[in-house]
Design an enzyme around this catalytic site. Sequence first.
Site, PDB file in Angstrom:
ATOM      1  N   TYR A  88       1.364  -1.061   0.225  1.00  0.00           N
ATOM      2  CA  TYR A  88       0.104  -0.220  -0.333  1.00  0.00           C
ATOM      3  C   TYR A  88       1.056   0.782  -0.017  1.00  0.00           C
ATOM      4  CZ  TYR A  88       1.257   1.130   4.428  1.00  0.00           C
ATOM      5  OH  TYR A  88       1.941   1.319   6.097  1.00  0.00           O
ATOM      6  N   LYS A 112       6.772  -1.817   2.274  1.00  0.00           N
ATOM      7  CA  LYS A 112       6.135  -1.312   2.513  1.00  0.00           C
ATOM      8  C   LYS A 112       4.523  -1.908   2.843  1.00  0.00           C
ATOM      9  CE  LYS A 112       3.268   3.381   3.081  1.00  0.00           C
ATOM     10  NZ  LYS A 112       3.432   3.184   4.265  1.00  0.00           N
ATOM     11  N   GLU A 168      12.728   3.582  13.830  1.00  0.00           N
ATOM     12  CA  GLU A 168      11.815   4.642  13.723  1.00  0.00           C
ATOM     13  C   GLU A 168      11.130   4.352  14.775  1.00  0.00           C
ATOM     14  OE1 GLU A 168      11.172   3.390   8.940  1.00  0.00           O
ATOM     15  OE2 GLU A 168      11.123   1.047   9.879  1.00  0.00           O
ATOM     16  N   LEU A 184      11.782   2.213   6.673  1.00  0.00           N
ATOM     17  CA  LEU A 184      10.865   2.553   5.720  1.00  0.00           C
ATOM     18  C   LEU A 184      11.954   3.545   5.301  1.00  0.00           C
ATOM     19  CD1 LEU A 184       8.512   1.400   3.571  1.00  0.00           C
ATOM     20  CD2 LEU A 184       7.980   3.435   5.017  1.00  0.00           C
TER      21      LEU A 184
HETATM   22  N1  PMP Z   1       8.131   4.264   8.498  1.00  0.00           N
HETATM   23  C1  PMP Z   1       6.936   3.631   8.858  1.00  0.00           C
HETATM   24  C2  PMP Z   1       6.612   2.277   9.041  1.00  0.00           C
HETATM   25  C3  PMP Z   1       5.714   4.324   8.157  1.00  0.00           C
HETATM   26  O1  PMP Z   1       4.351   3.425   8.203  1.00  0.00           O
HETATM   27  C4  PMP Z   1       5.721   5.739   7.129  1.00  0.00           C
HETATM   28  C5  PMP Z   1       4.647   5.722   6.786  1.00  0.00           C
HETATM   29  N2  PMP Z   1       4.576   5.695   5.294  1.00  0.00           N
HETATM   30  C6  PMP Z   1       7.035   6.045   7.846  1.00  0.00           C
HETATM   31  C7  PMP Z   1       8.423   5.759   7.859  1.00  0.00           C
HETATM   32  C8  PMP Z   1       7.015   7.720   6.491  1.00  0.00           C
HETATM   33  O2  PMP Z   1       7.393   7.622   5.151  1.00  0.00           O
HETATM   34  P1  PMP Z   1       6.544   8.666   4.709  1.00  0.00           P
HETATM   35  O3  PMP Z   1       7.143   9.879   4.764  1.00  0.00           O
HETATM   36  O4  PMP Z   1       6.687   7.848   2.626  1.00  0.00           O
HETATM   37  O5  PMP Z   1       5.102   8.588   4.531  1.00  0.00           O
END
Ligand code: PMP
Length: 285
Positions: A33, A146, A179, A203
């Site tokens: 997703y 993801k 994170e 991620l």
């Molecule tokens: N880490 C994780 C585990 C996430 O689910 C997200 C949100 N998608 C992020 C980091 C931040 O990613 P983004 O800046 O692309 O929203």
Amino acid sequence: MGELAYLNGNYMPIECAKIPVEDRGLQFGDSLYEVIRLYGGAPFRAGGHLERMRAGARVVGLPEDCIDVLPEVVEELARRSGFGDAFVYIQVTRGVCPRIHAFPSGLQPTVIGTVRPFDRLPEELYVEGATAYAEPDIRWGRRDVKATTLLPNILAATRVARKGGYDAVLVEEDGTITEGTVSNLFAVIDGILRTHPVGERILSGITRAAVIEAASNKGVEVLEESFRIQDLDRATELFFTNTYCEVLPVVRVDDHVVGEGAPGPVSRTLLEGFRDIVRRETGSA
Ligand code: PMP
């Protein structure tokens, strides 16, 4: 026009989009997703989101051609909805088949998109900063993908929410902070801005990358090097980044007060710098 869905080639009101119970996305989290933010109706870095999904599709063996339709789906959902501040959610599942762990070849992926408006976070949160709580990071080993296997994230996020925090600071056994459950993390430690390097353990956030660009635009040095929970004793600032919160200062982790207990100058500068980039690319922020 209102809340809309796209499902396997057709646009419809969101409540009309239905998934069979044997969809593998539902039964196994066997799907990928993305959440793409609309600023004034314009998608922010849809290309980056879709490239990340394509890379994930290669890793988990989803046919890449189902991603080819998605740039148009994102544009169409934005256009047809007429929303300004909104999220476009897209999901590609392995498809529908009788429940069996090993997936058969030749399945037709289910391709889903939705668009919903949202309220921005309250301004006080940016002014006063958020609270976070440390949680053990028990997620699977390919966090760069993801995938929707989100149970560990959901459990940690729920515990944090029940305690009134914004997100978890996920900590590995050796104390390394990776994170958040829905965000990346940056910290200013000994005067240097640090964030976990990209790779299989986090991620690779679209916002994280944009914030690193913003730092370079503002002359702030960033070290892509991990840090440990113990290092937070020396942190003067800590902040989350993601598509929703953009750059959100964290002033407390468990009982530990970060720095002066108030949002600091680096997070403020980088929130501004991030919004400059958004404004340049979407005309709105
Ligand atoms: N880490 C994780 C585990 C996430 O689910 C997200 C949100 N998608 C992020 C980091 C931040 O990613 P983004 O800046 O692309 O929203």
